[in-house]
Design an enzyme around this catalytic site. Structure first.
Site, PDB file in Angstrom:
ATOM      1  N   VAL A 353       0.879  -1.175   0.000  1.00 37.50           N
ATOM      2  CA  VAL A 353       0.000   0.000   0.000  1.00 37.50           C
ATOM      3  C   VAL A 353       0.919   1.228   0.000  1.00 37.50           C
ATOM      4  O   VAL A 353       1.436   1.648   1.028  1.00 37.50           O
ATOM      5  CB  VAL A 353      -0.918  -0.016   1.238  1.00 37.50           C
ATOM      6  N   ASP A 529       5.217   1.438   2.905  1.00 35.01           N
ATOM      7  CA  ASP A 529       4.029   0.584   2.940  1.00 35.01           C
ATOM      8  C   ASP A 529       3.133   1.097   4.069  1.00 35.01           C
ATOM      9  O   ASP A 529       3.476   0.959   5.251  1.00 35.01           O
ATOM     10  CB  ASP A 529       4.457  -0.872   3.183  1.00 35.01           C
ATOM     11  N   HIS A 530       2.019   1.655   3.681  1.00 31.17           N
ATOM     12  CA  HIS A 530       1.147   2.290   4.683  1.00 31.17           C
ATOM     13  C   HIS A 530       0.559   1.278   5.659  1.00 31.17           C
ATOM     14  O   HIS A 530       0.008   1.645   6.695  1.00 31.17           O
ATOM     15  CB  HIS A 530       0.029   3.048   3.962  1.00 31.17           C
ATOM     16  N   ARG A 531       0.651  -0.009   5.329  1.00 27.28           N
ATOM     17  CA  ARG A 531       0.157  -1.010   6.274  1.00 27.28           C
ATOM     18  C   ARG A 531       1.092  -1.118   7.469  1.00 27.28           C
ATOM     19  O   ARG A 531       0.684  -1.507   8.558  1.00 27.28           O
ATOM     20  CB  ARG A 531       0.031  -2.381   5.589  1.00 27.28           C
TER      21      ARG A 531
END
Ligand code: CAO
Length: 557
Positions: A353, A529-531
């Site tokens: 993400v 990675d926004h996760r």
């Protein structure tokens, strides 16, 4: 010869049911009970069979027409003296007669299940009838009946499958609690049901049936205590809150989107059995209706690696265009490195993400320092470029932000923090992009880093990198500085969770508060990675990195 009108038979209280298939044409000979048309509500498909043998003289409906009970659909020139009203046959649907009319079943499914069975059911139940109701379903929001395993009149043994319901998390089989005869199927495929909803009524076989007072008790218990349930994925007693392991895209049961596709129950069932997501299948039937052949073609394409089925994550295929139509073209095969790189980038692009945080570091003093060192470094055989300093500053910043030096585990529920700092850097080679890794970058001085970068870049360009040179990275840098640009969005080198893009440093006027002065700024683009990483963390990371590059003494702290 007389032409008999054939009408839509009793289809419960369903009205305006759509004609989805015409099975005959004018002039066709049709046998008694041969299919004439297929009608479909949002709950089921039904074939309307011919009540007599004869020749089709007229067709009074067209695909897409909405029909209701009593409406004339065809005229048949037949020999039969009497035209019986046709009984609809549920097309590929197990319980045509007992199937409640769509509207009724919908109303039933949407209204909360009665705590007490209606009077007539209670009295029937008091003999030997058992009501099977939807058991506890955890926090599942929408539960849909996806398969009926029985129809009215079916003999079932204890634990035989009655029906399958599905939430967005799991499928659940509802087995029969007793041996007996199915006397009512209270739901239809596609119905939404809630906990406690009446599903099936079974008349227990003599031996299995509780008798007298015991029977009443059994019924009461059944009405409030749901049937035994076996979840397909795990044998848990109720709908699992979360599926233990998400099935892969290729094999998972049809997604919720499938409920919106235009296909009949038989096709849906076939798709479920084959693990085909109908939302990815092109319908070739009338008005895009998905027919069995479409599902078969989809599976075939999956097996042979062609077509939409072979596309990862259901990505629509690009059109194949003959560019030669527009002018001369040349087809150049991609190198092995480029092909492999493309696969890796695509995988990362699909899995991560991505968000990119942009900033600029004031590297005026750093560049001054580098210029001062250049000669003495060269005397020691070291070519000292900005990248070595950037790597030094990144390694120091990663120590303060371990979540950037990490990977998500396969469950996406844990972050694996790496206690080593190995920094990969992208090298542009004639054959494509490769990413050698400087091991233990945090433990190296700027000269050592510069030497490692130079040595690995040379190996990369000569095509001499060993697999060990490219493995074990925990963070990556992609520097396009010497080439140009003011910023870009690098793709995270998954399973790493962040990558720093470096663009060309430029001298700009900087307002000091009293005057403009020329300063050198290095554009930085951190993709993450926004996760695994929050925007605020990314912002702080880049700000701290900029501070370190502005004043490298901070790296010592
Ligand atoms: N801004 C301006 N100049 C820069 C710079 C920057 N950000 N970074 C480096 N330079 C200068 C160097 O200082 C050097 O100039 P001098 O010789 O005058 O000092 C010159 O550019 C060339 O440097 P270099 O390329 O020899 O060495 P490097 O350490 O900067 O870079 C490497 C090494 C391997 C990263 C680079 O050669 C390379 O291949 N870059 C391409 C990476 C790439 O393709 N990334 C995109 C991947 S897709 O995400």
């Amino acid at each position: 010869m007389a032409v008999e009108d054939v009408r839509i038979p009793d289809i419960g209280d369903a009205e305006d049911v759509e004609v989805v298939e015409l099975c005959v044409a004018v002039g066709d000979e049709v046998a008694k009970d041969g299919p004439l048309i297929v009608i479909e509500s949002d709950k089921a498909s039904m074939e309307v069979p011919s009540p007599i043998a004869g020749r089709i003289a007229r067709i009074d409906v067209a695909i897409g027409d909405k029909v209701s009970e009593g409406q004339v659909i065809v005229g048949i020139e037949g020999s039969a003296a009497e035209t019986e009203p046709a009984e609809p046959k549920a097309k590929d649907s197990p319980a045509p007669k007992a199937k409640p009319p769509p509207a009724a079943s919908e109303a039933r499914s949407r209204s909360p299940a009665p705590k007490q069975a209606p009077a007539h059911e209670t009295s029937r139940a008091a003999t030997s009838r058992l009501e099977v109701r939807l058991p506890e379903v955890g926090d599942a929001q929408e539960i849909v009946v996806v398969e009926l395993g029985v129809k009215v009149g079916a003999q079932v043994s204890e634990d035989d499958l009655l029906l399958v319901v599905e939430s967005d998390k799991a499928s659940m089989e509802i087995p029969s609690p007793v041996s007996g005869t199915v006397v009512e199927v209270a739901v239809a495929t596609g119905d939404t049901v809630t906990e406690g909803a009446l599903l099936v009524i079974i008349e227990a076989a003599e031996s299995a049936a509780p008798a007298g007072a015991e029977a009443a008790e059994a019924v009461e218990a059944d009405a409030t205590e749901p049937a035994k349930v076996s979840a397909r994925e795990e044998s848990k007693p109720a709908m699992p809150k979360q599926a233990a392991s998400a099935p892969s895209d290729a094999t998972r049961a049809p997604s919720r989107a499938s409920a919106k596709v235009y296909a009949g129950p038989a096709v849906r069932r076939m798709a479920r059995e084959l693990g085909v997501d109908l939302s990815r299948v092109n319908g070739t039937g009338a008005r895009g209706r998905i027919v069995k052949d479409d599902v078969q073609a989809f599976v075939k394409a999956a097996l042979t690696g062609s077509g939409a089925a072979s596309q990862t994550a259901g990505i629509p295929k690009l059109p194949v265009i003959d560019f030669a139509k527009f002018g001369p073209v040349e087809t150049v095969p991609l190198s092995r490195i480029r092909r492999r790189g493309a696969e890796n980038l695509h995988r990362s692009w699909l899995n991560v993400v991505h968000v990119t945080q942009h900033d600029e570091a004031d590297v005026t003093d750093l560049e001054q320092f580098r210029a001062e060192l250049k000669a003495s470094a060269a005397a020691q055989g070291v070519k000292i470029t900005p990248l070595a300093f950037i790597m030094k500053a990144v390694a120091a910043t990663l120590k303060s932000y371990p979540q950037f030096n990490a990977s998500l585990d396969a469950t996406i529920e844990n972050l694996i923090l790496k206690r080593y700092i190995n920094i990969g850097f992208a090298v542009d080679t004639p054959d494509g992009l490769v990413v050698p890794v400087v091991k233990d970058a945090d433990q190296k001085g700027v000269y050592e880093l510069a030497q490692a970068i130079e040595a690995l870049s040379a190996k990369a360009r000569d095509g001499k990198l060993a697999p060990g040179d490219m493995s074990g990275g925990s963070f990556s840098i992609s520097s396009l500085g010497p080439i140009g640009g003011t910023g870009f969005t690098p793709i995270v080198n998954a399973p790493e969770v962040a990558i720093l893009g470096v663009s060309r440093l430029t001298t700009k006027p900087h307002w000091t508060g009293t005057a403009f002065e020329p300063r050198q700024f290095l554009p930085l683009s951190l993709s993450y990675d926004h996760r695994a990483i929050n925007g605020a963390e990314a912002g702080r990371f880049v700000t701290d990195l900029c501070s370190a590059l502005k004043d490298l003494r901070r790296v010592l702290l």
